[in-house]
Design a protein around this motif. Structure first.
Motif, mmCIF file in Angstrom:
data_model
loop_
_atom_site.group_PDB
_atom_site.id
_atom_site.type_symbol
_atom_site.label_atom_id
_atom_site.label_comp_id
_atom_site.label_asym_id
_atom_site.label_seq_id
_atom_site.Cartn_x
_atom_site.Cartn_y
_atom_site.Cartn_z
ATOM 1 N N ALA A 75 27.579 -28.046 -70.074
ATOM 2 C CA ALA A 75 28.485 -26.932 -70.302
ATOM 3 C C ALA A 75 27.408 -25.744 -70.104
ATOM 4 O O ALA A 75 26.508 -25.903 -69.738
ATOM 5 C CB ALA A 75 28.905 -27.015 -71.937
ATOM 6 N N GLU A 76 27.984 -24.608 -70.271
ATOM 7 C CA GLU A 76 27.327 -23.280 -70.294
ATOM 8 C C GLU A 76 26.194 -23.331 -70.941
ATOM 9 O O GLU A 76 26.003 -23.349 -72.167
ATOM 10 C CB GLU A 76 27.932 -22.027 -70.123
ATOM 11 N N GLY A 77 24.777 -23.444 -70.245
ATOM 12 C CA GLY A 77 23.827 -23.346 -71.084
ATOM 13 C C GLY A 77 23.213 -24.639 -71.766
ATOM 14 O O GLY A 77 22.456 -24.517 -72.476
ATOM 15 N N GLU A 78 24.042 -25.779 -71.226
ATOM 16 C CA GLU A 78 23.846 -26.991 -72.071
ATOM 17 C C GLU A 78 23.588 -28.177 -71.060
ATOM 18 O O GLU A 78 24.424 -28.187 -69.830
ATOM 19 C CB GLU A 78 24.788 -27.461 -72.990
ATOM 20 N N GLU A 79 22.549 -29.075 -71.263
ATOM 21 C CA GLU A 79 22.429 -30.214 -70.428
ATOM 22 C C GLU A 79 22.139 -31.376 -71.387
ATOM 23 O O GLU A 79 21.789 -31.215 -72.518
ATOM 24 C CB GLU A 79 21.010 -30.154 -69.537
ATOM 25 N N LEU B 27 21.255 -33.459 -76.417
ATOM 26 C CA LEU B 27 21.597 -32.274 -75.745
ATOM 27 C C LEU B 27 20.144 -31.385 -75.901
ATOM 28 O O LEU B 27 19.642 -31.099 -76.518
ATOM 29 C CB LEU B 27 22.573 -31.528 -76.810
ATOM 30 N N PHE B 28 20.283 -30.614 -74.374
ATOM 31 C CA PHE B 28 19.154 -29.517 -74.365
ATOM 32 C C PHE B 28 19.827 -28.092 -74.331
ATOM 33 O O PHE B 28 20.991 -27.784 -73.582
ATOM 34 C CB PHE B 28 18.534 -29.924 -72.986
ATOM 35 N N ARG B 29 19.395 -27.374 -75.044
ATOM 36 C CA ARG B 29 19.667 -25.743 -75.051
ATOM 37 C C ARG B 29 18.613 -25.048 -74.955
ATOM 38 O O ARG B 29 17.420 -25.631 -75.222
ATOM 39 C CB ARG B 29 20.543 -25.627 -76.443
ATOM 40 N N ALA B 30 18.827 -23.726 -74.868
ATOM 41 C CA ALA B 30 17.538 -22.761 -74.947
ATOM 42 C C ALA B 30 16.956 -22.688 -76.176
ATOM 43 O O ALA B 30 15.720 -22.666 -76.393
ATOM 44 C CB ALA B 30 18.069 -21.271 -74.438
ATOM 45 N N GLU B 31 17.480 -22.934 -77.321
ATOM 46 C CA GLU B 31 17.050 -23.088 -78.771
ATOM 47 C C GLU B 31 16.190 -24.520 -78.945
ATOM 48 O O GLU B 31 15.441 -24.579 -79.801
ATOM 49 C CB GLU B 31 18.016 -22.927 -79.708
ATOM 50 N N THR C 92 22.534 -24.695 -87.005
ATOM 51 C CA THR C 92 23.948 -24.639 -86.900
ATOM 52 C C THR C 92 24.401 -24.893 -85.271
ATOM 53 O O THR C 92 25.704 -25.079 -85.008
ATOM 54 C CB THR C 92 24.690 -23.269 -87.253
ATOM 55 N N TYR C 93 23.587 -24.321 -84.327
ATOM 56 C CA TYR C 93 24.115 -24.313 -82.960
ATOM 57 C C TYR C 93 24.165 -25.653 -82.364
ATOM 58 O O TYR C 93 24.744 -25.741 -81.228
ATOM 59 C CB TYR C 93 23.079 -23.200 -82.063
#
Length: 211
Positions: free
Chosen positions: A46-50, A65-69, A94-95
């Motif tokens: 998804a956008e910004g997610e791997e 899940l990998f996100r910027a955070e 929460t993100y």
């Protein structure tokens, strides 16, 4: 061994992402058929997610899940009772909620959950049972290429005459080295479809150069 009881040697999110892509790339080399792979990686989840997906074909699954955070790990082992999800995710930022409480994680189930943020490192919620099976799924993340090579030689080579993998070649992939045909052929004896492998590596987001 890495588990929810002791995750002190679990790598940070950036290092884990590199390792997850390496595992998926190695599995793409070992198994041209996606359906039979243990590890797969979607760099465009998804956008910004791997996301890394692990499936053993017997009901156990793990998604990361990998996100910027940071990142979050959801593990499910079918032989273990599912704990109260609200407790094992207590303190989860929460993100990560949409992923952990949405699909497909919700339908798969959760027997353990770990998450990483730069500010707090690795954390988990309330552990209801020390025996949650996490060690079985997390052991691959010890950063040792021999761990993957030994596992894959047994898993993919059990009923074939293929040569054992070159651990030094696996180590190069672990380090994110650009995959060449020469390097791939140190991992398997023969690659049937280089174009398919290139497409798989592109989906993973793993660098390659087949000339």
């Amino acid at each position: 061994m890495i588990s929810t009881q002791d995750y002190s040697v679990l790598p940070d999110a950036a290092t884990l992402k590199t390792l997850c892509k390496a595992l998926a790339a190695l599995d793409a080399i070992n198994s041209p058929d996606w359906e039979y792979r243990y590890y797969s990686y979607n760099a465009d989840w998804a956008e910004g997610e791997e996301v890394l997906t692990m499936r053993d074909g017997e009901g156990d699954e793990m998604l990361i899940l990998f996100r910027a955070e940071g990142c979050v790990i959801n593990g499910f082992l079918h032989e273990y009772d599912q704990p109260d999800k609200a407790r094992i995710t207590r303190g989860l930022p929460t993100y990560f909620d949409d992923f952990i409480f949405g699909e497909p994680v919700n339908s798969i189930g959760s027997t353990f959950c770990l998450w990483y943020t730069p500010a707090h490192g690795w954390q988990t919620g309330v552990l209801e049972d020390e025996e949650d099976g996490s060690e079985e799924l997390l052991s691959i993340f010890d950063g040792n290429p021999e761990t993957y090579a030994e596992w894959a030689d047994e898993y993919y080579g059990d009923e074939t005459d293929r040569s054992p993998m070159d651990v030094a070649a696996v180590a190069q992939v672990y380090q994110g080295a650009t995959l060449t045909k020469e390097l791939a052929l140190c991992i398997v004896d023969k690659v049937e479809d280089w174009q398919q492998l290139a497409e798989d590596l592109q989906a993973i987001g793993y660098p390659y150069d087949f000339g």
